[in-house]
Design an enzyme around this catalytic site. Sequence first.
Site, PDB file in Angstrom:
ATOM      1  N   GLN A   1      51.371 -67.081 -26.973  1.00 44.40           N
ATOM      2  CA  GLN A   1      52.610 -67.028 -26.177  1.00 44.40           C
ATOM      3  C   GLN A   1      53.533 -68.206 -26.491  1.00 44.40           C
ATOM      4  O   GLN A   1      54.739 -68.048 -26.618  1.00 44.40           O
ATOM      5  CB  GLN A   1      52.237 -67.015 -24.675  1.00 44.40           C
ATOM      6  CG  GLN A   1      53.376 -66.623 -23.766  1.00 44.40           C
ATOM      7  CD  GLN A   1      53.794 -65.158 -23.956  1.00 44.40           C
ATOM      8  OE1 GLN A   1      53.019 -64.346 -24.440  1.00 44.40           O
ATOM      9  NE2 GLN A   1      55.029 -64.849 -23.611  1.00 44.40           N
TER      10      GLN A   1
ATOM     11  N   GLU B   1      19.680 -53.516 -29.385  1.00 49.80           N
ATOM     12  CA  GLU B   1      19.529 -52.217 -30.060  1.00 49.80           C
ATOM     13  C   GLU B   1      20.627 -51.293 -29.548  1.00 49.80           C
ATOM     14  O   GLU B   1      21.319 -51.613 -28.573  1.00 49.80           O
ATOM     15  CB  GLU B   1      18.153 -51.621 -29.743  1.00 49.80           C
ATOM     16  CG  GLU B   1      17.018 -52.488 -30.246  1.00 49.80           C
ATOM     17  CD  GLU B   1      15.645 -51.920 -29.909  1.00 49.80           C
ATOM     18  OE1 GLU B   1      15.563 -50.772 -29.417  1.00 49.80           O
ATOM     19  OE2 GLU B   1      14.660 -52.633 -30.146  1.00 49.80           O
TER      20      GLU B   1
ATOM     21  N   LEU C   1      17.556 -59.042 -30.871  1.00 49.32           N
ATOM     22  CA  LEU C   1      17.147 -58.470 -29.591  1.00 49.32           C
ATOM     23  C   LEU C   1      17.844 -57.116 -29.378  1.00 49.32           C
ATOM     24  O   LEU C   1      17.206 -56.114 -29.080  1.00 49.32           O
ATOM     25  CB  LEU C   1      17.519 -59.451 -28.459  1.00 49.32           C
ATOM     26  CG  LEU C   1      17.333 -58.973 -27.023  1.00 49.32           C
ATOM     27  CD1 LEU C   1      15.855 -58.705 -26.724  1.00 49.32           C
ATOM     28  CD2 LEU C   1      17.872 -60.022 -26.030  1.00 49.32           C
TER      29      LEU C   1
ATOM     30  N   GLY D   1      55.350 -67.604 -29.492  1.00 51.26           N
ATOM     31  CA  GLY D   1      56.217 -66.423 -29.449  1.00 51.26           C
ATOM     32  C   GLY D   1      55.866 -65.456 -30.568  1.00 51.26           C
ATOM     33  O   GLY D   1      54.687 -65.240 -30.877  1.00 51.26           O
ATOM     34  N   GLY D   2      56.889 -64.879 -31.214  1.00 50.09           N
ATOM     35  CA  GLY D   2      56.670 -63.891 -32.285  1.00 50.09           C
ATOM     36  C   GLY D   2      55.883 -64.464 -33.442  1.00 50.09           C
ATOM     37  O   GLY D   2      55.056 -63.773 -34.048  1.00 50.09           O
TER      38      GLY D   2
ATOM     39  N   ARG E   1      59.605 -76.536 -32.794  1.00 48.21           N
ATOM     40  CA  ARG E   1      60.435 -75.331 -32.654  1.00 48.21           C
ATOM     41  C   ARG E   1      61.630 -75.618 -31.725  1.00 48.21           C
ATOM     42  O   ARG E   1      61.437 -76.029 -30.577  1.00 48.21           O
ATOM     43  CB  ARG E   1      59.583 -74.204 -32.074  1.00 48.21           C
ATOM     44  CG  ARG E   1      60.338 -72.950 -31.686  1.00 48.21           C
ATOM     45  CD  ARG E   1      60.787 -72.183 -32.900  1.00 48.21           C
ATOM     46  NE  ARG E   1      61.340 -70.888 -32.517  1.00 48.21           N
ATOM     47  CZ  ARG E   1      61.990 -70.095 -33.367  1.00 48.21           C
ATOM     48  NH1 ARG E   1      62.173 -70.473 -34.625  1.00 48.21           N
ATOM     49  NH2 ARG E   1      62.454 -68.926 -32.964  1.00 48.21           N
TER      50      ARG E   1
ATOM     51  N   ILE F   1      23.278 -57.755 -35.462  1.00 50.18           N
ATOM     52  CA  ILE F   1      22.585 -59.037 -35.549  1.00 50.18           C
ATOM     53  C   ILE F   1      23.376 -60.015 -36.420  1.00 50.18           C
ATOM     54  O   ILE F   1      23.619 -59.759 -37.596  1.00 50.18           O
ATOM     55  CB  ILE F   1      21.148 -58.844 -36.085  1.00 50.18           C
ATOM     56  CG1 ILE F   1      20.408 -57.808 -35.220  1.00 50.18           C
ATOM     57  CG2 ILE F   1      20.403 -60.189 -36.125  1.00 50.18           C
ATOM     58  CD1 ILE F   1      20.415 -58.062 -33.713  1.00 50.18           C
TER      59      ILE F   1
ATOM     60  N   GLU G   1      25.670 -62.787 -26.544  1.00 54.62           N
ATOM     61  CA  GLU G   1      24.665 -63.559 -25.773  1.00 54.62           C
ATOM     62  C   GLU G   1      24.753 -63.238 -24.285  1.00 54.62           C
ATOM     63  O   GLU G   1      24.579 -64.097 -23.427  1.00 54.62           O
ATOM     64  CB  GLU G   1      24.799 -65.059 -26.051  1.00 54.62           C
ATOM     65  CG  GLU G   1      24.370 -65.374 -27.467  1.00 54.62           C
ATOM     66  CD  GLU G   1      23.839 -66.773 -27.663  1.00 54.62           C
ATOM     67  OE1 GLU G   1      23.458 -67.430 -26.683  1.00 54.62           O
ATOM     68  OE2 GLU G   1      23.796 -67.190 -28.835  1.00 54.62           O
ATOM     69  N   GLY G   2      25.048 -61.993 -23.985  1.00 55.79           N
ATOM     70  CA  GLY G   2      25.171 -61.532 -22.599  1.00 55.79           C
ATOM     71  C   GLY G   2      26.630 -61.568 -22.186  1.00 55.79           C
ATOM     72  O   GLY G   2      27.272 -62.615 -22.238  1.00 55.79           O
TER      73      GLY G   2
END
Length: 385
Positions: A336, A126, A124, A339-340, A267, A156, A363-364
């Site tokens: 987040q 263009e 759709l 972290g790193g 962690r 597309i 899709e909008g």
Amino acid sequence: MDYFLTEEQQAIQEIARQIAEEKIVPVREELDEKEEFPRGILETCARSDLFGVSIPEEYGGLGGGVMEMSLAVEELSRACLGVSVSYAASFLGAYPIILYGNEEQKEKFLPLIAAGEILGAFGLTEADAGSDAGGLRTTARKDGDSYVLNGTKQWITNGGEADLYTVIALTDKSKGARGASAFMVEKGTDGFSFGKKEKKMGIRASSTRELVFEECRIPAGNLVSKEGMGFIIAMKTLDNSRPGIAAQGVGVAQGALDVAVNYARERHQFGQPIIGFQAVQHLLANMATGIEAARALTYAAARWIDSGARDISKISAMTKLFGSDVAMEVTTDAVQVLGGYGYMREYPVEKMMRDAKVLQIYEGTNQIQRNVVGAALIKEYAQKT
Ligand SMILES: Cc1cc2nc3c(=O)[nH]c(=O)nc-3n(C[C@H](O)[C@H](O)[C@H](O)COP(=O)(O)OP(=O)(O)OC[C@H]3O[C@@H](n4cnc5c(N)ncnc54)[C@H](O)[C@@H]3O)c2cc1C
């Protein structure tokens, strides 16, 4: 939560989950890095009947609907959105035929799509017709028993990889959107070629490419429905497919939550697992709540659409915008929580965050979805007073 899935729906979910875990997770990083189309994984999906889930039984499918497609898409998306969109875009190409195709068109194409022998795509957009799809310029000129297409479609999904493209083109330029019609164009047709392949922020395993039509002659029988129906067909197609975008959002968000919770349990900082910190628990709690709400809305909308409901634009838009916003928020929060490490390619959440962004665009855009919901509210309340 138990969503009371049927045995068949549970089987679809199980198969898609297994493919995601066994075939997609081990290669998703490489597919992303190399921008490689997941042809082999799609062939596995085909062998497992996943391309048939929402194709009617009389055309070789499993006879499900938007719900079954959403369940499969959710599971694949948990592992990789680049793969899941390549799968889902085939339905986007098929919906115009399912919804508006004649018997001959259905018999010719749907069994091949259901078997995964051919891949579909939908054209759709263009360069100058994005949100304003009415601004398209591609034309289709009637010439005897043929239509001759000229123009270029942009961005597309499955471009170059798909075998069958549903393309929206103007048959009457003077009528704008009302002069648009839908056509099926097969790969390999003279005058149909593929242009630039995009390099993208995310969903890099998927192919996003230009479709170029230069005096491309197709049989008049490839017109879907009637001349002038193109815009309606495109909008109805998107109404049916947008819950699939929400399902992509639910899936990628669930994948990100899985990584985040497991990481937070392992962690250690300040002598304890970081999941012991209330700040981290609250982040995870918000993520889990958003995902469950998006999943419930997606399934409810999908079931309602499959029940044969007519006026589905508002709920479909709500589902897409909510599911994709949840996906962006949850994947960002997952980074987040890590972290790193979350920012490094060593962990999958940075890819999930990059991938999720497109859900708010294609899709909008979500601004357009809010426009759809807003317009529906104005209409509803005007009728009440
Ligand atoms: C990876 C990818 C894959 C895609 N795959 C396909 C595909 O398979 N088939 C296909 O046809 N298309 C596809 N698209 C195109 C996609 O649907 C469009 O990008 C989308 O509809 C937005 O159009 P645009 O990018 O031109 O943005 P624009 O329309 O230029 O919008 C730019 C900004 O303005 C805002 N805006 C525009 N109009 C309004 C308005 N009236 N009210 C409020 N805000 C507004 C938008 O929300 C956005 O923030 C794909 C796009 C991407 C990125």
